[in-house]
Design a protein around this motif. Structure first.
Motif: not given
Ligand SMILES: *[C@@H]1O[C@H](CO)[C@@H](O)[C@H](O)[C@H]1NC(C)=O
Ligand SMILES: *[C@@H]1O[C@H](CO)[C@@H](O)[C@H](O)[C@H]1NC(C)=O
Ligand SMILES: *[C@@H]1O[C@H](CO)[C@@H](O)[C@H](O)[C@H]1NC(C)=O
Ligand SMILES: *[C@@H]1O[C@H](CO)[C@@H](O)[C@H](O)[C@H]1NC(C)=O
Length: 252
Positions: A97-108, A189-206
């Protein structure tokens, strides 16, 4: 005058009945297209999928009724279903869940059997769930069984890899020509699946004079091969689990 008048009324009535006839015939045409088994006992579906017009119910034991035809789903067909929708792959697999937010599947899910001679006609009607390429492959199947696994359609076309909100359809389908019965089984079986990819943190140095200065930045995450494989595993299990739950009385 009277003759002319009644002729007018008669013409009007003929015209109205033509309009009504047109209306009714187009309505019948539409509903006949909607249901696979209207006025036919050759397409058999599980009890819970019976719709108006369907008359044939798949069952595991002999039953009789005046309203329905019962067809026994043979052990060979059940074995195929248990192989393709295996217990081993039916347990839910959570995503990170730190990568996929609001994941929603609907299976037919859908299961049916029909005379093999009707395969082309019936498989080609599954275009709500399968791509035209897959439909062609299943129709053109020259083996006792043909399978579709992980068929994925990106519902947004071809978005950039960092698009955060995503939506897909994934399908899994089996065509099995039941040995010695002249009948074909189609399971999907057929699924519709939608989700939100979270932002990821990167360390920037100078470097600043004699020391290093760092901070955290949040950037868009790519839907890369690893996250795609993790999500696909999750969806596959959701579809197989959904199929097994829906068809529980037939898979024993
Ligand atoms: C009903 O089934 C028969 C063969 O079993 C087939 O020839 C016929 O086209 C089917 N009718 C419809 C409306 O699908
Ligand atoms: C399920 O997993 C067990 C053990 O991991 C294995 O022995 C069995 O063959 C698997 N069954 C299927 C249908 O894949
Ligand atoms: C069906 O299969 C045959 C043999 O594999 C192939 O030659 C043919 O092109 C296929 N037809 C379609 C429409 O895919
Ligand atoms: C389908 O996806 C699963 C999960 O990512 C993967 O393990 C499997 O190898 C894939 N199968 C095919 C035939 O691509």
């Amino acid at each position: 005058f009277r003759i002319a008048n009644s002729g007018y009324i008669e013409a009007k009535m003929i015209w109205m009945s033509l309009v009504l006839f047109g209306l009714f015939s187009s309505v019948t045409f539409i509903s006949a297209q909607d249901s696979l088994c209207v006025d036919n006992t050759s397409v058999c579906v599980p009890f819970q999928q019976i719709e108006p017009g369907c008359h044939c119910i798949l069952t595991r034991r002999a039953l009789t009724s005046n309203d329905y035809v019962y067809k026994i789903l043979s052990q060979k067909a059940v074995d195929e279903l248990n192989r393709f929708f295996s217990v081993n792959e039916s347990a839910p697999v959570p995503v990170d869940t730190s990568v996929f937010a609001k994941l929603h599947d609907k299976v037919h899910t859908h299961l049916m059997t029909f005379p093999t001679s009707l395969a082309g006609k019936i498989i080609s009607k599954q275009d709500d769930w399968l791509t035209s390429q897959t439909i062609r492959r299943l129709i053109n199947c020259t083996e006792p069984r043909c399978e579709v696994i992980n068929e994925t359609t990106d519902l947004q076309g071809n978005p950039p890899p960092t698009r955060p909100d995503r939506a897909f359809r994934v399908s899994r389908a089996l065509r099995y020509d039941i040995e010695g019965e002249g009948r074909t089984l189609l399971a999907l079986a057929s699924a519709t699946s939608d989700f939100l990819l979270t932002k990821k943190s990167v360390r920037k140095c100078h470097h600043q004079l004699f020391w290093k200065k760092c901070h955290t930045e949040w950037i868009l995450r790519e839907f890369d091969a690893q996250s795609r494989a993790d999500w696909m595993k999750h969806v596959s299990h959701a579809m197989i689990g959904g199929f097994r739950r829906e068809m529980a009385d037939l898979l024993v």
